[in-house]
Enzyme design. Structure first.
Site, PDB file in Angstrom:
ATOM      1  N   ASP A 290      -1.865   2.238  -4.906  1.00  8.89           N
ATOM      2  CA  ASP A 290      -3.083   2.766  -4.319  1.00  8.89           C
ATOM      3  C   ASP A 290      -4.203   1.744  -4.401  1.00  8.89           C
ATOM      4  OD1 ASP A 290      -1.822   5.165  -3.798  1.00  8.89           O
ATOM      5  OD2 ASP A 290      -2.434   6.085  -5.703  1.00  8.89           O
TER       6      ASP A 290
ATOM      7  N   HIS B  92       0.807  -1.217   0.000  1.00 10.55           N
ATOM      8  CA  HIS B  92       0.000   0.000   0.000  1.00 10.55           C
ATOM      9  C   HIS B  92       0.841   1.268   0.000  1.00 10.55           C
ATOM     10  CE1 HIS B  92      -3.795   1.772  -0.177  1.00 10.55           C
ATOM     11  NE2 HIS B  92      -4.393   1.250   0.883  1.00 10.55           N
TER      12      HIS B  92
END
Length: 423
Positions: free
Chosen positions: A399, A395
């Protein structure tokens, strides 16, 4: 008699140290030329170290699980001069075999030490190390299996540490086998055994890599359901038509093709993140790691340049690499360089999983099992083959929207398989 010292050879690729996984010989055992003495590990590749001479083992340079520097003393063999007259030997009196310090190991392992027999104890008796594979005839192994006995726990009295039928009898007589029936004749007896297993070799490498991945990477897992009825029908048709000439297809080669196409739109998922340098490298080539379970543990052989392969070529390469990994023959180049990984447990894949990213990659695609169940289609309940894709992403650099769109792209290719063959 002279003493031949075998040092840890330089196995190339800048390797400075290795971990001793297991000894293939014991103290006092006679070895022949080219006989494998030990297995050592570098990264995830296991290398066999053969003997260059004929002789008898008089000292072992370290214990399984310890780290040995290249050039450090691995083993000492006592050889007859006639057997190895042309070799350079280290001559020592037979009664003065003493431990010689080896190169300092890493902090992960305790200091190495030579394992030598007691002086003045007469003929050397073979000693089986706790982590060495037990030696026994097929008949003894079969009987041990029938009795529910782990051979690793049985003291050996045979030549060179071999377990005999008499050893099994003695082990059973001591009450060390499976619990006997309780007083009322039932099998519900208490058990109090314990087994301490050293985490060494591949298991240590796996543990370190998993710990490093979870410590470094904030995982984001996204699960989506796919209707794989059509692609399974296509796969069955292709196997009927081409299996004899091109080999059989599983779902994985077709999924690999879908990944190649989807990654063209989402190159941020086909990348490696050097978080120490703060650099993300995106790749044009698609090198797909295939998580493979072996007897020694999980390995990830790599199908390089999947973008240049058709499904049958992918299938053949998966099969070749899996066989090499399970047989312990996979070389370093076949276990490195992946840019994204697939993990699948086949029929055991469950409904959902949370796969761990293969650091330093940024994405991993998990395949769950296929289930035929009722689904609504055009206001009608029909039987469809459904499967979940459970995928994890780093992450920090991928995204959530990009990850979701990438998985949805995979889903679209799998549910409309004709698009896999349209550029």
């Amino acid at each position: 008699m002279t003493i031949h010292v075998i040092k840890m050879p330089d196995i190339g690729e800048g390797i400075a140290e290795v971990e001793l996984v297991v000894w293939r010989v014991t103290l006092g055992e006679r070895v022949v030329e080219d006989q494998v003495l030990a297995d050592v590990m570098t990264d995830k590749a296991t290398v066999e170290i053969p003997s260059p001479v004929v002789g008898r083992v008089v000292a072992l340079g370290c214990e399984p699980g310890q780290v040995l520097a290249v050039g450090g003393e691995l083993i000492r063999l006592e050889v007859e001069e006639a057997e190895h007259a042309d070799s350079t030997l280290t001559a020592l009196p037979p009664t003065t075999v003493t431990p010689v310090p080896v190169a300092a190991p890493s902090q992960e392992a305790p200091a190495a030490k030579l394992i030598v027999p007691a002086q003045g104890s007469g003929p050397v008796q073979a000693i089986r190390q706790a982590t060495s594979p037990p030696t026994a005839s097929p008949a003894v192994r079969r009987r041990a299996h029938q009795l529910g006995i782990e051979l690793q726990n049985v003291p050996a009295s045979g030549t060179d540490g071999r377990i005999t039928h008499e050893d099994l009898d003695a082990y059973v007589a001591r009450g060390s086998s499976l619990p006997a029936a309780s007083a009322d004749g039932s099998r519900y007896a208490e058990r109090h055994g314990e087994e301490a297993l050293p985490v060494i070799g591949l298991r240590r490498k796996i543990a370190q890599k998993m710990q490093d991945a979870k410590r470094r990477i904030p995982h984001f897992t996204y699960v989506e359901e796919c209707d794989v009825t059509e692609i399974e029908a296509l796969r069955a048709h292709l196997n009927t038509r081409w299996a004899g000439e091109r080999g059989r297809l599983t779902l994985l080669p077709l999924l690999m093709r879908a990944m190649v196409l989807a990654l063209r739109r989402y190159p941020q998922c086909n990348a490696r993140f050097d978080d120490d340098a703060g650099v993300v490298t995106r790749y044009g080539a698609v090198h797909i790691g295939i998580a493979t379970q072996t007897a020694a543990g999980l390995m990830v052989p790599v199908v390089h340049h999947a973008e240049a392969r058709d499904p049958w070529s992918n299938a053949a390469e998966i099969s070749r690499l899996a066989e090499a990994a399970r047989a312990g023959r996979a070389v370093r180049a076949e276990l490195s360089g992946s840019t994204i990984t697939i993990t699948s447990l086949g029929a055991l894949g469950g409904l959902v999983s949370t796969p761990v990213i293969n650091h330093p990659e940024v994405a991993i695609v998990g395949v769950n099992r296929i289930i035929e169940r009722p689904v609504m289609r055009d206001n009608t309940v029909v039987a469809r083959k459904m499967m979940n894709l459970s995928s994890s992403f780093d992450h920090r650099v991928v995204d959530g929207l990009d990850a979701a769109e990438f998985v949805q792209s995979l889903r679209a290719y799998l549910e409309s398989p004709a698009t896999l063959f349209v550029e």
